[in-house]
Design a protein around this motif. Structure first.
Motif: not given
Length: 396
Positions: A386-390, A393-395
């Motif tokens: 979850t953290a990796a995707r967040l 995605d934020g970049l």
């Protein structure tokens, strides 16, 4: 290709969650570098996973394994030197990166390095107790006396003053050299306006009112088989009790008392040597083994309250006896175990054989086992993903 720098400093409990995030980031196509202490077990671990290790700071194991704990003055020098090392190492490590993720208050330089490089900065913590809130006091910090104030807000204010006294002047001197404005409050500057909380929302939820991004704990599946001799021991009798304190040296007599209590109740015992090289006569001793495979085969786990051990035991559905020293988030996790009634918690420095016996009896009661198994079914395993995707995605 997106490139991310991860940075932390501490024991295995500080490093392994970022390793999990690094693996998930790489699975999504990102390139990852990671700053850790220079201890071989960390740099070799990263290299074996194809993650570029960037050693920063003095070895941690030597500090934790010292025969005498460092004095307050020695710890102050240690923290000051670590800040300087971070400013010396992180800028080159962040070169070409799109984001910097820092975990732990010890990463005082990280946000300034990210600002100077013009890249995204994310601060992560593994326990909600590390974030200021009127609902809990600040965690104990090594080398600083526990405050006498009863009010949580006053305690957090004193904590902020102490952090500023240690770090504000050297931090702002370095920021000025980078062309950055000074910061007034170092702790809140490090935390950022919206920190990430890498803890399970059931086991360790954020305090009410905290503005955080709670992703779940950052863990990886561990596929390692258990050593043959350990498997044989497990199969040779009823489920044993695990006694281990990770990188922490427990209070005097705690390991010996723990073993004696287990045996007095008719349980076999496993002793994990850990960084303290624990040894108890006539006990089956183990080194670094797969806790994810092991803990589900146990009657109970006696440990120090590290975030990783608490999470793994909770996920396995095994009752816990937590005997923390007054350090960092260990007392917090002991409190979480007690609050969920999946075991019992003691104050390590004041524990006695009698209080340990009572705690063990609570932990091995059938109703405690039932609650532990019910909690285990609720623990998430997708926090790092979850953290990796967040992050990616934020970049954009």
């Amino acid at each position: 290709m997106t490139r991310v720098l991860l940075s932390t400093y501490g024991t295995r409990g500080d490093v392994e969650p970022l390793v999990a995030l690094a693996v998930e980031l790489r699975s999504l196509g990102a390139d990852v570098r990671m700053c850790t202490p220079p201890d071989e077990e960390f740099t070799d671990r990263l290299a074996g996973l194809g993650i570029e290790p960037v050693p920063a700071g003095p070895p941690v194991r030597a500090l934790m394994s010292a025969t005498a704990p460092p004095t307050a003055a020695e710890l102050a020098r240690y923290r000051a030197e670590l800040l300087e090392t971070q400013f010396d190492v992180l800028p080159a490590a962040a070169e070409g990166c799109d984001a910097l993720v820092a975990a732990g208050l010890a990463q005082v330089a990280a946000r300034s390095v990210a600002e100077a490089a013009g890249i995204r900065y994310v601060y992560a913590t593994y326990a909600a107790v590390n974030l200021p809130s009127p609902h809990h006091p600040p965690p104990p910090r090594p080398g600083w006396p526990e405050p006498s104030e009863a009010d949580n807000a006053a305690r957090w204010e004193l904590d902020a003053q102490r952090v500023n006294a240690q770090f504000r002047e050297p931090l702002n001197a370095r920021r000025a050299a980078l062309g950055l404005p000074p910061v007034a409050g170092v702790r809140d500057h490090v935390h950022s306006d919206r920190p990430w909380l890498a803890a399970d929302p059931v086991l360790g939820p954020a305090a009410p009112g905290l503005e955080v991004v709670q992703t779940g704990a950052w863990t990886l599946p561990d596929e390692r088989p258990l050593p043959a001799e350990l498997t044989a021991f497990l199969e040779a009798g009823p489920p044993p009790v695990y006694v281990g304190f990770g990188s922490i040296s427990p209070a005097p007599d705690i390991a010996r008392w723990s073993v004696a209590v287990c045996r007095a109740r008719g349980y076999r015992v496993l002793v994990s040597r850990g960084w303290a090289e624990l040894a108890v006569d006539d006990c089956f001793a183990i080194g670094d083994v797969n806790h994810q495979r092991l803990f589900g085969k146990l009657a109970a786990v006696v440990h120090h309250g590290g975030a990783g051990t608490t999470q793994t035991a909770a996920r396995a559905g095994v009752p816990q006896v937590v005997v923390p020293i007054r350090l960092a988030d260990n007392p917090y996790w002991a409190g979480r175990v007690a609050a969920h009634q999946v075991g019992a918690a003691l104050d390590g420095p004041t524990a006695t054989f009698e209080s340990l016996t009572a705690a063990f009896d609570t932990a091995v009661a059938p109703e405690t086992r039932a609650r532990a198994e019910a909690l285990g079914a609720k623990i998430r395993t997708d926090g790092a993903k979850t953290a990796a995707r967040l992050l990616l995605d934020g970049l954009g």
